[in-house]
Structure formats: C-alpha cells, structure tokens
Design a protein around this motif. Structure first.
Motif, PDB file in Angstrom:
ATOM      1  N   PRO A  82       0.807  -1.218   0.000  1.00  0.00           N
ATOM      2  CA  PRO A  82       0.000   0.000   0.000  1.00  0.00           C
ATOM      3  C   PRO A  82       0.841   1.270   0.000  1.00  0.00           C
ATOM      4  N   GLN A  83       0.253   2.298  -0.545  1.00  0.00           N
ATOM      5  CA  GLN A  83       0.824   3.638  -0.496  1.00  0.00           C
ATOM      6  C   GLN A  83       0.423   4.273   0.841  1.00  0.00           C
ATOM      7  N   PHE A  84       1.265   5.162   1.380  1.00  0.00           N
ATOM      8  CA  PHE A  84       0.973   5.793   2.669  1.00  0.00           C
ATOM      9  C   PHE A  84       0.893   7.307   2.531  1.00  0.00           C
ATOM     10  N   TYR A  85       0.102   7.903   3.414  1.00  0.00           N
ATOM     11  CA  TYR A  85       0.047   9.354   3.536  1.00  0.00           C
ATOM     12  C   TYR A  85      -0.066   9.687   5.022  1.00  0.00           C
ATOM     13  N   ASN A  86       0.851  10.495   5.522  1.00  0.00           N
ATOM     14  CA  ASN A  86       0.883  10.843   6.953  1.00  0.00           C
ATOM     15  C   ASN A  86       0.883   9.600   7.840  1.00  0.00           C
ATOM     16  N   GLY A  87       1.527   8.547   7.356  1.00  0.00           N
ATOM     17  CA  GLY A  87       1.652   7.326   8.142  1.00  0.00           C
ATOM     18  C   GLY A  87       0.499   6.358   8.028  1.00  0.00           C
ATOM     19  N   TYR A  88      -0.510   6.684   7.213  1.00  0.00           N
ATOM     20  CA  TYR A  88      -1.685   5.820   7.081  1.00  0.00           C
ATOM     21  C   TYR A  88      -1.769   5.223   5.681  1.00  0.00           C
ATOM     22  N   PRO A  89      -2.151   3.946   5.576  1.00  0.00           N
ATOM     23  CA  PRO A  89      -2.291   3.311   4.260  1.00  0.00           C
ATOM     24  C   PRO A  89      -3.435   3.954   3.474  1.00  0.00           C
ATOM     25  N   LEU A  90      -3.207   4.164   2.199  1.00  0.00           N
ATOM     26  CA  LEU A  90      -4.238   4.707   1.318  1.00  0.00           C
ATOM     27  C   LEU A  90      -4.902   3.580   0.533  1.00  0.00           C
ATOM     28  N   PRO A  91      -6.111   3.813   0.040  1.00  0.00           N
ATOM     29  CA  PRO A  91      -6.747   2.791  -0.796  1.00  0.00           C
ATOM     30  C   PRO A  91      -6.049   2.686  -2.142  1.00  0.00           C
ATOM     31  N   SER A  92      -6.241   1.571  -2.789  1.00  0.00           N
ATOM     32  CA  SER A  92      -5.710   1.380  -4.135  1.00  0.00           C
ATOM     33  C   SER A  92      -6.813   1.321  -5.182  1.00  0.00           C
ATOM     34  N   TRP A  93      -8.066   1.344  -4.742  1.00  0.00           N
ATOM     35  CA  TRP A  93      -9.192   1.174  -5.661  1.00  0.00           C
ATOM     36  C   TRP A  93     -10.347   2.072  -5.236  1.00  0.00           C
ATOM     37  N   ILE A  94     -10.800   2.912  -6.136  1.00  0.00           N
ATOM     38  CA  ILE A  94     -11.954   3.781  -5.870  1.00  0.00           C
ATOM     39  C   ILE A  94     -12.994   3.512  -6.946  1.00  0.00           C
ATOM     40  N   GLU A  95     -14.148   3.032  -6.528  1.00  0.00           N
ATOM     41  CA  GLU A  95     -15.244   2.792  -7.466  1.00  0.00           C
ATOM     42  C   GLU A  95     -16.184   3.985  -7.444  1.00  0.00           C
ATOM     43  N   LEU A  96     -16.590   4.443  -8.613  1.00  0.00           N
ATOM     44  CA  LEU A  96     -17.502   5.573  -8.709  1.00  0.00           C
ATOM     45  C   LEU A  96     -18.806   5.146  -9.373  1.00  0.00           C
ATOM     46  N   SER A  97     -19.919   5.532  -8.761  1.00  0.00           N
ATOM     47  CA  SER A  97     -21.233   5.296  -9.338  1.00  0.00           C
ATOM     48  C   SER A  97     -21.674   6.601  -9.992  1.00  0.00           C
ATOM     49  N   LEU A  98     -21.485   6.701 -11.305  1.00  0.00           N
ATOM     50  CA  LEU A  98     -21.704   7.969 -12.005  1.00  0.00           C
ATOM     51  C   LEU A  98     -23.166   8.350 -12.126  1.00  0.00           C
ATOM     52  N   ILE A  99     -24.028   7.353 -12.221  1.00  0.00           N
ATOM     53  CA  ILE A  99     -25.439   7.643 -12.475  1.00  0.00           C
ATOM     54  C   ILE A  99     -26.305   6.567 -11.830  1.00  0.00           C
ATOM     55  N   ASP A 100     -27.406   6.978 -11.242  1.00  0.00           N
ATOM     56  CA  ASP A 100     -28.273   6.033 -10.544  1.00  0.00           C
ATOM     57  C   ASP A 100     -29.378   5.549 -11.482  1.00  0.00           C
ATOM     58  N   THR A 101     -28.945   5.004 -12.608  1.00  0.00           N
ATOM     59  CA  THR A 101     -29.874   4.522 -13.629  1.00  0.00           C
ATOM     60  C   THR A 101     -29.244   3.364 -14.383  1.00  0.00           C
ATOM     61  N   CYS A 102     -30.044   2.365 -14.670  1.00  0.00           N
ATOM     62  CA  CYS A 102     -29.593   1.290 -15.547  1.00  0.00           C
ATOM     63  C   CYS A 102     -30.718   0.954 -16.518  1.00  0.00           C
ATOM     64  N   ASN A 103     -30.360   0.642 -17.730  1.00  0.00           N
ATOM     65  CA  ASN A 103     -31.353   0.324 -18.758  1.00  0.00           C
ATOM     66  C   ASN A 103     -31.756  -1.143 -18.749  1.00  0.00           C
ATOM     67  N   ARG A 104     -31.129  -1.919 -17.862  1.00  0.00           N
ATOM     68  CA  ARG A 104     -31.444  -3.348 -17.775  1.00  0.00           C
ATOM     69  C   ARG A 104     -32.037  -3.704 -16.416  1.00  0.00           C
ATOM     70  N   VAL A 105     -32.694  -4.855 -16.380  1.00  0.00           N
ATOM     71  CA  VAL A 105     -33.220  -5.399 -15.128  1.00  0.00           C
ATOM     72  C   VAL A 105     -32.765  -6.860 -15.046  1.00  0.00           C
ATOM     73  N   CYS A 106     -31.660  -7.081 -14.339  1.00  0.00           N
ATOM     74  CA  CYS A 106     -31.099  -8.432 -14.202  1.00  0.00           C
ATOM     75  C   CYS A 106     -31.554  -9.032 -12.868  1.00  0.00           C
ATOM     76  N   SER A 107     -31.960 -10.287 -12.891  1.00  0.00           N
ATOM     77  CA  SER A 107     -32.551 -10.907 -11.703  1.00  0.00           C
ATOM     78  C   SER A 107     -31.583 -11.009 -10.539  1.00  0.00           C
ATOM     79  N   PHE A 108     -30.273 -11.033 -10.827  1.00  0.00           N
ATOM     80  CA  PHE A 108     -29.276 -11.150  -9.752  1.00  0.00           C
ATOM     81  C   PHE A 108     -28.764  -9.790  -9.291  1.00  0.00           C
ATOM     82  N   CYS A 109     -29.391  -8.718  -9.762  1.00  0.00           N
ATOM     83  CA  CYS A 109     -28.986  -7.356  -9.407  1.00  0.00           C
ATOM     84  C   CYS A 109     -30.104  -6.667  -8.636  1.00  0.00           C
TER      85      CYS A 109
END
Length: 287
Positions: free
Chosen positions: A22-49
């Motif tokens: 991990p990368q550190f900042y001020n002695g603390y580990p930083l995340p390596s992965w940031i997921e962004l949810s750009l829009i609260d809409t989907c054009n599909r309806v999947c049964s497992f979602c």
C-alpha cells in the motif's frame, strides 16, 4: 467461454493493483481502488442485481456532476494518490453523457476501468472510449453467445487492441450463478446459489477501497446497495478525512478482527478477503 475462467481472469487482472504494497500518507495506508457510481440509472433489469427490485434500487436518474469530480481529483492530488478507478457502481456508467470528461479527469491521477453492459456501444462510441484515457473497457454480456460474436467483430473492424476490451460471459442460468461472482448484495438478493452469511469472518474491503456515489456519499463497499450508512461526503470533507475518519475506522477495526456483526455487514455474504491482504496488514500494524 467458461464462466469460472472468466471470474478467475478478472481476479488475476486486479491483483497487481489491489495486492501490491500500500501507499501511505501521513503514516496511514491509502486505498488502491476507488469505485464511482456515475449515475443512478440502468437500462437493464437483471434478476441477480438489486435494480430488479424498484423498492430497493429504483432508477432515480441522478448523476455525478463535474464539480464533484474536480473536488475529488483535487483531494487525491494532495495526498499523491496513485491507485486505480472503476466506473460501475449502482448504474450503467455509459448512460452518463459526460463520461468522457470524467474518464479523462480521473486518468490524470490513475488507471480508469469502465464496466458496462455494452448496450450503448456502437463503432463510434467504442472508438471514442478507446481514444480517451481509459485503461480498459469491460463488457458484461447478458444475452448469450451471439453478443460475443457481435463485439468481437466490432473490436476487430475498429482496430481496437484486444487487451483494451475484456468480454465477460454473464448469460448463464442461476445453476451456474449466471457466470458472475454472486453475492446477496448485503441481504437484498436471494436468487441463485448463495453462500452462507458469516459474521465472524474478516473482510479487507475497508482496508483497500471505497465506493463513491453520484452525490459524493462514500460507502463501505460496492456490496451495500441499500446505502445504509454513509462514511462521509466528498463535497463536505476531504477524501483523506473520510478515509481515515472515525466511522470508516470503526468498521475497519471490526472487520480486521473478524467481526462483521454491525449493520449492514451482518447481512452480507461476500468474500471480503479476495484482495487487499497487504493493506489489511498495514492497518493492523497501526492498531
């Protein structure tokens, strides 16, 4: 295609980023992965979602604005963040009309992956994404093997490098878990062969990643589709304040002790130990 091999390839692809020191900042580990949810809409309806249930995850059509992306990038530059981004979250990212701007802004800081159902893709859109600064495009194929042929031909005729686009078979029945790494999305999905919920099991999610919703709310992980507890908001606090804040640290300490008894984690059956072991060890050394 073999759905088990597809999942394994997906895991191996992410390991160099998520299982690194991990990368550190001020002695603390930083995340390596940031997921962004750009829009609260989907054009599909999947049964497992969760989007298959309007009572749980309705399409609100809310979307992330440029000001939030600029604020996030400013925060991350201040801490020299060098991880990766994933555009996915609670909706279909390519439905956001400003996705090219978002990709290019985030790419100034780290790699940017896009996960899409491919429904908006045509030759022009595919070439536009490839010409952006995206690092990879993952297309989940839900309709059958005919889609595989369609997208392979599209990739070839537009001279797109094969390693830029990853095609993922997701059209199988519930007997094969649909070809996805199936979870109950924190108690919201019961379909398919679900794993047992275990509250006495470690979870590394909070050690190496976060999910940021369209409005800047930060959540524990992409499993929490009901958005039960917000860790903070990017527009109100700096990213590092939230990442190293009291709420997230509370969950992080519990998870690393093997305690998932707090809501919403007590309803989750996801294996939170696939990635992030080195990040978890770094946090444990601080406790």
């Amino acid at each position: 295609m073999d759905p088990k091999l597809t999942i394994l390839r997906n895991i191996n692809r992410k390991k160099p980023i998520l299982d690194r020191d991990p990368q550190f900042y001020n002695g603390y580990p930083l995340p390596s992965w940031i997921e962004l949810s750009l829009i609260d809409t989907c054009n599909r309806v999947c049964s497992f979602c969760p989007k298959s249930n309007e009572q749980i995850a309705p399409n609100t059509h809310q979307k992330m604005e440029r000001i939030l992306i600029k604020k996030l990038c400013s925060d991350l530059k201040k801490i020299n963040f060098n991880g990766a981004f994933c555009l996915c979250g609670y909706g279909e990212p390519l439905l956001h009309k400003d996705h090219i701007f978002i990709i290019n802004e985030l790419a100034k800081i780290g790699q940017v992956e896009i996960i899409t159902n491919g429904d908006t893709l045509d030759d022009e859109k595919l070439k536009e994404i490839y010409s952006s600064n995206a690092s990879r495009l993952l297309i989940s194929l839900y309709d059958g093997s005919d889609q595989l042929k369609k997208f392979k031909e599209m990739i070839e005729r537009n001279n797109i490098p094969k390693d830029f686009v990853i095609l993922r078979d997701r059209w199988y029945s519930d007997k094969k878990d649909f070809g996805v790494k199936l979870t109950n999305r924190v108690g919201t999905i019961t379909i398919g062969n679900q794993d047992e919920i275990k509250v006495n099991k470690k979870c590394y999610y909070t050690s190496y990643q976060v999910l940021i919703d369209w409005n800047g709310d930060v959540f524990l992980c992409p499993q929490d589709w009901q958005r039960r507890i917000t860790m903070g908001n990017i527009m109100q606090k700096s990213f590092f304040e939230i990442w190293n804040g009291s709420i997230l640290n509370k969950y992080r300490k519990l998870h690393l002790k093997g305690d998932r008894s707090q809501s919403p984690c007590n309803s989750c059956n996801a294996n939170g130990m696939v990635y992030g072991e080195k990040h978890s060890k770094a946090w444990l050394e601080l406790s």
